[in-house]
Design a protein around this motif. Structure first.
Motif, mmCIF file in Angstrom:
data_model
loop_
_atom_site.group_PDB
_atom_site.id
_atom_site.type_symbol
_atom_site.label_atom_id
_atom_site.label_comp_id
_atom_site.label_asym_id
_atom_site.label_seq_id
_atom_site.Cartn_x
_atom_site.Cartn_y
_atom_site.Cartn_z
ATOM 1 N N SER A 127 0.870 -1.164 0.000
ATOM 2 C CA SER A 127 0.000 0.000 0.000
ATOM 3 C C SER A 127 0.909 1.216 0.000
ATOM 4 C CB SER A 127 -0.866 -0.002 1.256
ATOM 5 O OG SER A 127 -1.776 -1.079 1.179
ATOM 6 N N ARG A 129 1.439 5.316 -0.131
ATOM 7 C CA ARG A 129 0.708 6.525 0.246
ATOM 8 C C ARG A 129 1.392 7.805 -0.224
ATOM 9 N NH1 ARG A 129 0.249 2.511 4.048
ATOM 10 N NH2 ARG A 129 -1.889 1.870 4.471
ATOM 11 N N ARG A 304 3.173 -9.936 8.707
ATOM 12 C CA ARG A 304 2.009 -10.808 8.539
ATOM 13 C C ARG A 304 2.019 -11.803 9.691
ATOM 14 N NH1 ARG A 304 0.838 -7.075 5.390
ATOM 15 N NH2 ARG A 304 -0.191 -7.430 3.411
HETATM 16 C C1 LIG Z 1 -10.688 -2.945 3.196
HETATM 17 C C2 LIG Z 1 -9.441 -2.108 3.335
HETATM 18 C C3 LIG Z 1 -9.520 -0.798 3.781
HETATM 19 C C4 LIG Z 1 -8.362 0.004 3.869
HETATM 20 N N1 LIG Z 1 -8.489 1.316 4.210
HETATM 21 C C5 LIG Z 1 -7.386 2.112 4.219
HETATM 22 C C6 LIG Z 1 -7.523 3.518 4.431
HETATM 23 O O1 LIG Z 1 -8.624 4.046 4.580
HETATM 24 N N2 LIG Z 1 -6.395 4.288 4.468
HETATM 25 C C7 LIG Z 1 -5.145 3.753 4.235
HETATM 26 O O2 LIG Z 1 -4.154 4.493 4.239
HETATM 27 N N3 LIG Z 1 -4.995 2.410 4.006
HETATM 28 C C8 LIG Z 1 -6.075 1.598 3.977
HETATM 29 N N4 LIG Z 1 -5.947 0.253 3.694
HETATM 30 C C9 LIG Z 1 -4.586 -0.326 3.467
HETATM 31 C C10 LIG Z 1 -4.118 -1.188 4.668
HETATM 32 O O3 LIG Z 1 -3.723 -0.353 5.737
HETATM 33 C C11 LIG Z 1 -2.935 -2.065 4.199
HETATM 34 O O4 LIG Z 1 -3.395 -2.957 3.224
HETATM 35 C C12 LIG Z 1 -2.299 -2.859 5.349
HETATM 36 O O5 LIG Z 1 -1.691 -1.991 6.290
HETATM 37 C C13 LIG Z 1 -1.221 -3.846 4.854
HETATM 38 O O6 LIG Z 1 -0.207 -3.178 4.118
HETATM 39 P P1 LIG Z 1 0.171 -3.623 2.626
HETATM 40 O O7 LIG Z 1 -1.089 -3.374 1.793
HETATM 41 O O8 LIG Z 1 1.314 -2.736 2.205
HETATM 42 O O9 LIG Z 1 0.532 -5.066 2.614
HETATM 43 C C14 LIG Z 1 -7.080 -0.539 3.574
HETATM 44 C C15 LIG Z 1 -7.009 -1.876 3.131
HETATM 45 C C16 LIG Z 1 -8.179 -2.637 2.978
HETATM 46 C C17 LIG Z 1 -8.082 -4.037 2.417
#
Ligand SMILES: Cc1cc2nc3c(=O)[nH]c(=O)nc-3n(C[C@H](O)[C@H](O)[C@H](O)COP(=O)(O)O)c2cc1C
Length: 314
Positions: A127, A129, A304
């Motif tokens: 993810s 940002r 994880r």
């Molecule tokens: C259903 C869902 C809602 C999420 N909502 C947010 C959000 O509102 N803001 C944000 O910065 N990340 C959001 N995320 C990202 C998660 O924080 C992120 O997937 C998690 O920390 C794991 O990190 P990675 O995706 O890098 O593996 C969301 C992920 C999912 C699946």
């Protein structure tokens, strides 16, 4: 994994350091083999020779960025044995055209693409940002959505809709609407107004400044009608699950094409406001906003859980 990356970086570097000379326009006939029609503009890299002494062939696609999209290796006994062709800035349908044009004249062809092997690829999606200040071309978005719509869905209903927020004004409208609703929620939770305003502004800026964003919606009209109330509830869940699968596939498709993404849940908390801000039909339920762009950060992978905590063999 590293060897794989080094290989593609070397191909990219070759392309960057040699000027592309286009010799044949798309649709023109091969000077020696009249049954071969060039599917795309085709040329060679100046000063860069292949083993048979000819220049390295290059197909130039329609994407503005001349990034290496694929390599095609063909065996052509009539014309110099094994041949290598580089596809530059090609979309997926254009890669298909190249492949078909070569196989149609009877050449065995193998295609290599820079996407990583599956296990490394699944683990390296993050993810993201923070994005580079670089536009995401519409062709890239179309490629991503084309791959996304192959996600599985309950009864193959494909109950998803994708709203691509191309214009800054659409992003502004959505950010304002979500921000207003977020502010009310924070105040209701007792967060002091200054702190609440700061958080809302951060969230607004993320949405406005993202190079590209896609609002993922669930189309209620695609939920199968059923008389039994218990079954109806089930069908709703199935539609939500199907849309979420599409969201996950979208993020992986973006990753395949070198783009980063993050899922924002904000629209889920203010679906009515999001719908109204963008003038969407009443039956389209906003589920998430997915921001897309070229990554400007490489965060360490969040941990994880160990498998034994989440898996039970029985
Ligand atoms: C259903 C869902 C809602 C999420 N909502 C947010 C959000 O509102 N803001 C944000 O910065 N990340 C959001 N995320 C990202 C998660 O924080 C992120 O997937 C998690 O920390 C794991 O990190 P990675 O995706 O890098 O593996 C969301 C992920 C999912 C699946």
């Amino acid at each position: 994994m590293e060897a794989h990356l080094n290989f593609w970086l070397a191909v990219e570097s070759l392309v960057k350091n040699h000027r592309l000379i286009i010799e044949h326009r798309r649709g023109s006939v091969h000077p020696l083999f009249p049954d071969y029609i060039y599917p795309l503009d085709c040329g060679y890299l100046e000063g860069c020779h292949s083993a048979d002494g000819d220049g390295t062939d290059v197909f130039r696609g329609s994407l503005p960025d001349a990034l290496v999209s694929a390599l095609f290796i063909s065996v052509d006994e009539r014309n110099g044995g094994v041949q290598l062709k580089i596809a530059l800035g090609t979309t997926e349908p254009e890669n298909q055209l190249i492949y078909e044009s070569l196989t149609k004249i009877g050449l065995p062809v193998w295609r290599l693409s820079p996407s990583m092997d599956a296990s490394a690829w699944l683990k390296t999606r993050r993810s993201i940002r923070r994005f580079q200040n670089r536009k995401v071309e519409r062709e890239r978005i179309e490629q991503i959505l084309d791959l996304t719509q192959w996600a599985p869905s309950a009864h193959n209903t494909q109950p998803w809709r994708f709203i691509v927020l191309e214009n800054e004004s659409s992003r502004q409208h959505l950010a304002e609407a979500l921000g207003e609703s977020f502010l009310q929620d924070l105040l209701r939770e007792g967060i002091p107004i200054e702190e609440a305003n700061k958080r809302v502004e951060r969230s607004r800026q993320r949405i406005i400044q993202a190079p590209a964003s896609i609002l993922l919606c669930l189309a209620e009209e695609d939920i199968p009608q059923t008389a039994r109330i218990t079954q109806w509830e089930g069908e709703r869940w199935l539609a939500v699950q199907s849309v979420a699968l599409a969201g996950g596939q979208l993020m992986l498709a973006a990753h395949t094409l070198g783009l980063a993404s993050v899922w924002l849940c904000a629209p889920l908390y203010a679906p009515q406001a999001a719908r109204y801000a963008l003038g969407l039909p009443d039956t389209w339920q906003p589920q998430a906003l997915i921001l897309l762009g070229y990554a400007a950060q490489t965060p360490p992978p969040p941990t994880r859980k160990p498998l034994h905590e989440i898996v039970r063999y029985i």
